[in-house]
Design an enzyme around this catalytic site. Structure first.
Site, PDB file in Angstrom:
ATOM      1  N   LYS A 183      20.325   4.530   9.379  1.00  0.00           N
ATOM      2  CA  LYS A 183      21.575   5.272   9.201  1.00  0.00           C
ATOM      3  C   LYS A 183      21.396   6.649   9.822  1.00  0.00           C
ATOM      4  O   LYS A 183      20.731   7.510   9.264  1.00  0.00           O
ATOM      5  CB  LYS A 183      21.909   5.437   7.711  1.00  0.00           C
ATOM      6  CG  LYS A 183      23.266   6.068   7.511  1.00  0.00           C
ATOM      7  CD  LYS A 183      23.339   6.964   6.288  1.00  0.00           C
ATOM      8  CE  LYS A 183      23.256   8.424   6.583  1.00  0.00           C
ATOM      9  NZ  LYS A 183      24.227   9.028   7.477  1.00  0.00           N
ATOM     10  N   GLU A 186      25.995  11.149  10.143  1.00  0.00           N
ATOM     11  CA  GLU A 186      27.360  10.704  10.474  1.00  0.00           C
ATOM     12  C   GLU A 186      27.974  11.545  11.599  1.00  0.00           C
ATOM     13  O   GLU A 186      28.914  11.116  12.250  1.00  0.00           O
ATOM     14  CB  GLU A 186      28.248  10.740   9.230  1.00  0.00           C
ATOM     15  CG  GLU A 186      28.371  12.110   8.615  1.00  0.00           C
ATOM     16  CD  GLU A 186      29.090  12.081   7.269  1.00  0.00           C
ATOM     17  OE1 GLU A 186      29.864  11.151   7.020  1.00  0.00           O
ATOM     18  OE2 GLU A 186      28.876  13.022   6.484  1.00  0.00           O
ATOM     19  N   GLY A 236      15.487  14.929   6.487  1.00  0.00           N
ATOM     20  CA  GLY A 236      16.693  15.711   6.226  1.00  0.00           C
ATOM     21  C   GLY A 236      16.368  16.840   5.262  1.00  0.00           C
ATOM     22  O   GLY A 236      15.205  17.237   5.123  1.00  0.00           O
ATOM     23  N   GLY A 237      17.378  17.322   4.583  1.00  0.00           N
ATOM     24  CA  GLY A 237      17.190  18.458   3.679  1.00  0.00           C
ATOM     25  C   GLY A 237      16.523  18.023   2.366  1.00  0.00           C
ATOM     26  O   GLY A 237      16.576  16.853   1.983  1.00  0.00           O
ATOM     27  N   GLY A 241      16.787  14.648   0.080  1.00  0.00           N
ATOM     28  CA  GLY A 241      15.527  13.909  -0.058  1.00  0.00           C
ATOM     29  C   GLY A 241      15.227  13.569  -1.504  1.00  0.00           C
ATOM     30  O   GLY A 241      14.765  12.464  -1.823  1.00  0.00           O
ATOM     31  N   GLU A 258      10.523  13.525   5.056  1.00  0.00           N
ATOM     32  CA  GLU A 258      10.287  14.655   5.964  1.00  0.00           C
ATOM     33  C   GLU A 258      11.409  15.648   5.707  1.00  0.00           C
ATOM     34  O   GLU A 258      12.549  15.409   6.107  1.00  0.00           O
ATOM     35  CB  GLU A 258      10.346  14.194   7.425  1.00  0.00           C
ATOM     36  CG  GLU A 258       9.199  13.325   7.850  1.00  0.00           C
ATOM     37  CD  GLU A 258       7.876  14.049   7.843  1.00  0.00           C
ATOM     38  OE1 GLU A 258       7.859  15.278   8.039  1.00  0.00           O
ATOM     39  OE2 GLU A 258       6.855  13.389   7.606  1.00  0.00           O
ATOM     40  N   CYS A 297      13.522  22.001  12.099  1.00  0.00           N
ATOM     41  CA  CYS A 297      12.855  22.058  10.788  1.00  0.00           C
ATOM     42  C   CYS A 297      11.645  22.976  10.820  1.00  0.00           C
ATOM     43  O   CYS A 297      11.301  23.590   9.814  1.00  0.00           O
ATOM     44  CB  CYS A 297      12.472  20.659  10.324  1.00  0.00           C
ATOM     45  SG  CYS A 297      11.540  19.750  11.551  1.00  0.00           S
ATOM     46  N   GLU A 400      16.099  27.824   3.378  1.00  0.00           N
ATOM     47  CA  GLU A 400      16.196  27.400   4.777  1.00  0.00           C
ATOM     48  C   GLU A 400      17.604  27.676   5.300  1.00  0.00           C
ATOM     49  O   GLU A 400      18.577  27.139   4.773  1.00  0.00           O
ATOM     50  CB  GLU A 400      15.892  25.897   4.857  1.00  0.00           C
ATOM     51  CG  GLU A 400      15.771  25.394   6.266  1.00  0.00           C
ATOM     52  CD  GLU A 400      15.548  23.895   6.321  1.00  0.00           C
ATOM     53  OE1 GLU A 400      16.129  23.160   5.509  1.00  0.00           O
ATOM     54  OE2 GLU A 400      14.797  23.464   7.219  1.00  0.00           O
TER      55      GLU A 400
HETATM   56  P1  NDP Z   1      20.857  16.244   5.168  1.00  0.00           P
HETATM   57  O1  NDP Z   1      19.841  16.146   4.099  1.00  0.00           O
HETATM   58  O2  NDP Z   1      22.183  16.758   4.847  1.00  0.00           O
HETATM   59  O3  NDP Z   1      21.086  14.807   5.822  1.00  0.00           O
HETATM   60  C1  NDP Z   1      20.060  14.042   6.369  1.00  0.00           C
HETATM   61  C2  NDP Z   1      20.481  12.593   6.342  1.00  0.00           C
HETATM   62  O4  NDP Z   1      20.566  12.174   4.981  1.00  0.00           O
HETATM   63  C3  NDP Z   1      21.880  12.360   6.927  1.00  0.00           C
HETATM   64  O5  NDP Z   1      21.884  11.123   7.591  1.00  0.00           O
HETATM   65  C4  NDP Z   1      22.738  12.333   5.680  1.00  0.00           C
HETATM   66  O6  NDP Z   1      23.960  11.652   5.807  1.00  0.00           O
HETATM   67  C5  NDP Z   1      21.832  11.609   4.716  1.00  0.00           C
HETATM   68  N1  NDP Z   1      22.152  11.826   3.316  1.00  0.00           N
HETATM   69  C6  NDP Z   1      22.827  12.852   2.730  1.00  0.00           C
HETATM   70  N2  NDP Z   1      22.926  12.648   1.398  1.00  0.00           N
HETATM   71  C7  NDP Z   1      22.301  11.482   1.137  1.00  0.00           C
HETATM   72  C8  NDP Z   1      22.069  10.730  -0.060  1.00  0.00           C
HETATM   73  N3  NDP Z   1      22.506  11.115  -1.260  1.00  0.00           N
HETATM   74  N4  NDP Z   1      21.397   9.558   0.033  1.00  0.00           N
HETATM   75  C9  NDP Z   1      20.936   9.131   1.226  1.00  0.00           C
HETATM   76  N5  NDP Z   1      21.147   9.784   2.392  1.00  0.00           N
HETATM   77  C10 NDP Z   1      21.808  10.948   2.338  1.00  0.00           C
HETATM   78  O7  NDP Z   1      20.158  17.033   6.332  1.00  0.00           O
HETATM   79  P2  NDP Z   1      20.826  17.485   7.706  1.00  0.00           P
HETATM   80  O8  NDP Z   1      21.375  16.307   8.424  1.00  0.00           O
HETATM   81  O9  NDP Z   1      21.714  18.631   7.383  1.00  0.00           O
HETATM   82  O10 NDP Z   1      19.539  17.949   8.516  1.00  0.00           O
HETATM   83  C11 NDP Z   1      18.971  19.179   8.360  1.00  0.00           C
HETATM   84  C12 NDP Z   1      17.771  19.099   7.438  1.00  0.00           C
HETATM   85  O11 NDP Z   1      16.810  18.194   7.940  1.00  0.00           O
HETATM   86  C13 NDP Z   1      17.066  20.426   7.352  1.00  0.00           C
HETATM   87  O12 NDP Z   1      16.737  20.698   6.016  1.00  0.00           O
HETATM   88  C14 NDP Z   1      15.793  20.197   8.167  1.00  0.00           C
HETATM   89  O13 NDP Z   1      14.749  21.031   7.831  1.00  0.00           O
HETATM   90  C15 NDP Z   1      15.515  18.765   7.902  1.00  0.00           C
HETATM   91  N6  NDP Z   1      14.659  18.215   8.945  1.00  0.00           N
HETATM   92  C16 NDP Z   1      13.333  18.003   8.670  1.00  0.00           C
HETATM   93  C17 NDP Z   1      12.467  17.557   9.661  1.00  0.00           C
HETATM   94  C18 NDP Z   1      11.009  17.339   9.390  1.00  0.00           C
HETATM   95  O14 NDP Z   1      10.324  16.818  10.271  1.00  0.00           O
HETATM   96  N7  NDP Z   1      10.484  17.701   8.243  1.00  0.00           N
HETATM   97  C19 NDP Z   1      12.955  17.309  11.017  1.00  0.00           C
HETATM   98  C20 NDP Z   1      14.365  17.558  11.193  1.00  0.00           C
HETATM   99  C21 NDP Z   1      15.170  18.004  10.180  1.00  0.00           C
HETATM  100  P3  NDP Z   1      25.275  12.339   6.409  1.00  0.00           P
HETATM  101  O15 NDP Z   1      25.508  11.559   7.637  1.00  0.00           O
HETATM  102  O16 NDP Z   1      26.362  12.151   5.398  1.00  0.00           O
HETATM  103  O17 NDP Z   1      24.977  13.772   6.653  1.00  0.00           O
END
Ligand code: NDP
Length: 506
Positions: A183, A186, A236-237, A241, A258, A297, A400
């Site tokens: 996934k 979006e 993601g965030g 997570g 991550e 990130c 962040e």
């Molecule tokens: P989000 O946490 O908002 O989203 C990440 C993904 O998770 C998206 O696909 C999102 O869907 C999905 N998501 C959101 N809520 C849920 C849930 N309840 N259950 C399952 N999946 C969910 O992060 P961002 O997309 O805003 O990305 C930025 C973040 O990612 C930053 O915090 C950054 O630091 C981190 N990141 C970390 C990396 C690492 O290597 N450690 C690398 C790159 C980024 P939707 O499509 O709805 O947004």
């Protein structure tokens, strides 16, 4: 630019070898962050679509050939994917740039890195021994530890490096013999959709690679909780997570996270003792903070600098930050694109405002730039921002921001520098700048972060593990540990001369 009514909706849910529309028929427009206009329409999947995709991945794992395909063949397929990525580099690089608000050159570099990940995991599995023979203390016992594919992998990825983050999951998962459902974010699904086509073109059997486009709260949540998913790997965030880990817990599936970072870039005065050293440290601090508008990130968002060089350093950093050419990433000469969304820009604005209220001093940026032919008025642009006189109690220092904002804190001693750099709930990455090799190694040894750069910032290697301490995550991507995430370990103990044990007398 086309109006949204002219856009053709593409079927973007791939389950069991077929492209489909969402079961509900819902769609979503994908916006170009440089002008906020739609350039594509994708399926907006939900839980029903996830269930279909997981059923296909389950079947392909339980009944299909992929988990039992010899590693040399799996590796050959991954190398074919890398070749296809090279073939389509320009088109994919441009698509990534348009979708995520990067420059085209950044998009191209991303695709090169994606191809590298496929090649790396192909080489890693192809070169491995099939198992580890264990000495059981008897020639009658043959004992071997083997690694097997886990099963169905759920993958959830963010918007900042859409295909790169996906490749760090897809390549090891396939190398290990798993099937998957991914996934993407979006708002940036386009290149992940495109790579599914490449996997099929490379000859991946039906049902191995599946994708469901749609929101996190439904598609991502279902993927995390589903009993037929054996691992959920999330980037993601931290807030999302934690939700993923909670949803995954009742089914006791493996979870790899991550997450975010608040990464220190520690500069000692000795690194700036020569003009060349000073110029390099400033240039790299600029890159650390502002590449991809800070939506990285591992961005070096906290500059932690020795007090004696602070004024000169920050003055030069701010001067150069003001010269960064912002604009649509496809325009010539543009060095930095927009933020990915209005929501992301609003978040950055909120943090800058709170920092100024808490006493930070604005040295550059701090506002939206004037529109120009390269910068459409509706684009989500924000100027590279340097905030001086920050301290560790400020929100902008602790949380962040994920935007083009660097905060400046100062130290007088090495101990103080280390304490500041470690004073974060995150622990993803950090940099240290010094001409003293002993100090460099000492400080690197004391920093509680998953990657430490000495006299550099941002490079990563596919051969070296990537991941965080603390709230930056659980598990590792890349390197041998990045492959191990996608495997089960099994001990096979064979008795070549079985006899009764006679534990029980009767
Ligand atoms: P989000 O946490 O908002 O989203 C990440 C993904 O998770 C998206 O696909 C999102 O869907 C999905 N998501 C959101 N809520 C849920 C849930 N309840 N259950 C399952 N999946 C969910 O992060 P961002 O997309 O805003 O990305 C930025 C973040 O990612 C930053 O915090 C950054 O630091 C981190 N990141 C970390 C990396 C690492 O290597 N450690 C690398 C790159 C980024 P939707 O499509 O709805 O947004």
């Amino acid at each position: 630019m086309a109006e949204s009514t002219e856009l053709q909706a593409r079927e973007t849910i791939h389950a069991g070898g077929e492209w489909r529309a969402a079961t509900s028929g819902a769609t979503r427009e994908i916006l170009d962050p440089a002008d906020a206009l739609p350039f594509a329409v994708v399926a907006e999947g939900d839980e029903k679509d996830v269930d279909l995709a997981i059923a296909a991945a389950r079947r392909a794992f339980d009944e299909g050939p992929w988990p039992h395909t010899p590693v040399t063949e799996r590796a050959a397929l991954l190398r074919r994917v890398a070749d296809l990525l090279v073939r389509d580099r320009e088109e994919l690089g441009r698509l990534e740039a348009q979708d995520a608000g990067k420059t085209v050159e950044e998009g191209r570099v991303d695709i090169d890195c994606v191809a590298d990940a496929f090649r790396y995991f192909a080489d890693l599995v192809a070169g491995e021994a099939p198992g580890r023979v264990v000495d059981a203390g008897s020639t009658d016992i043959h004992s071997v530890v083997v690694h097997e594919p886990l099963g169905v992998c759920g993958m959830i990825t963010p918007w900042n490096y859409p295909l790169l983050q996906a490749s760090w999951k897809i390549a090891p998962a396939l190398a290990a013999g798993n099937t998957f459902v991914i996934k993407p974010s979006e708002i940036t699904p386009m290149t992940t959709i495109a790579v599914i086509d490449l996997l099929v073109e490379a000859g991946l059997p039906e049902g191995v690679a599946n994708i469901v486009t749609g929101p996190g709260h439904s598609v991502g949540a279902r993927l995390s909780e589903h009993p037929d998913v054996d691992l959920v790997s999330f980037t993601g965030g931290t807030v999302s997570g934690i939700k993923v880990a909670e949803a995954a817990a009742p089914t006791v599936k493996k979870v790899a996270l991550e997450l975010g970072g608040k990464n220190p870039n520690v500069v000692f005065a000795d690194a700036c003792a020569t003009d060349e050293g000073f110029d390099t440290a400033v240039d790299q601090a600029l890159n650390a903070a502002f590449i991809h508008s800070g939506q990285v990130c591992s961005a070096g968002a906290r500059l932690i600098i020795e007090e004696s060089v602070r004024d000169r350093f920050v003055t030069e950093l701010a001067r150069r930050a003001e010269k960064i050419r912002l604009g649509r990433g496809t325009e010539d000469g543009v060095e930095c694109g927009p933020l990915v969304s209005e929501q992301q820009r609003a978040k950055v604005e909120m943090y800058v405002e709170s920092a100024l209220k808490e006493g930070a001093v604005l040295r550059s940026g701090g506002k939206r730039p004037e529109p120009s032919p390269q910068r459409p008025e509706n684009g989500y642009f924000y100027e590279p921002t340097v905030l001086d006189h920050c301290h560790r109690e400020m929100r902008v220092v602790r949380e962040e921001v994920f935007g083009p904002v660097v905060t400046v804190e100062t130290f007088r001693t090495e101990d103080e520098a280390v304490a500041l750099a470690n004073d974060t709930e995150y622990g993803l990455a950090g940099g240290v700048w010094t001409s003293d090799a002993g100090r460099a190694r000492r400080v690197a040894g004391r920093l509680r972060h998953g990657t430490i750069w000495i006299n550099d910032f941002h490079p990563y290697l596919p051969q070296a593990e990537w991941g965080g301490f603390g709230k930056s995550g659980v598990g590792r991507e890349l390197g041998p540990a990045g492959l191990a995430e996608y495997r089960e370990t099994k001990h096979v103990y064979q008795n070549l001369a079985p006899k009764p044990v006679r534990w029980f007398a009767g």
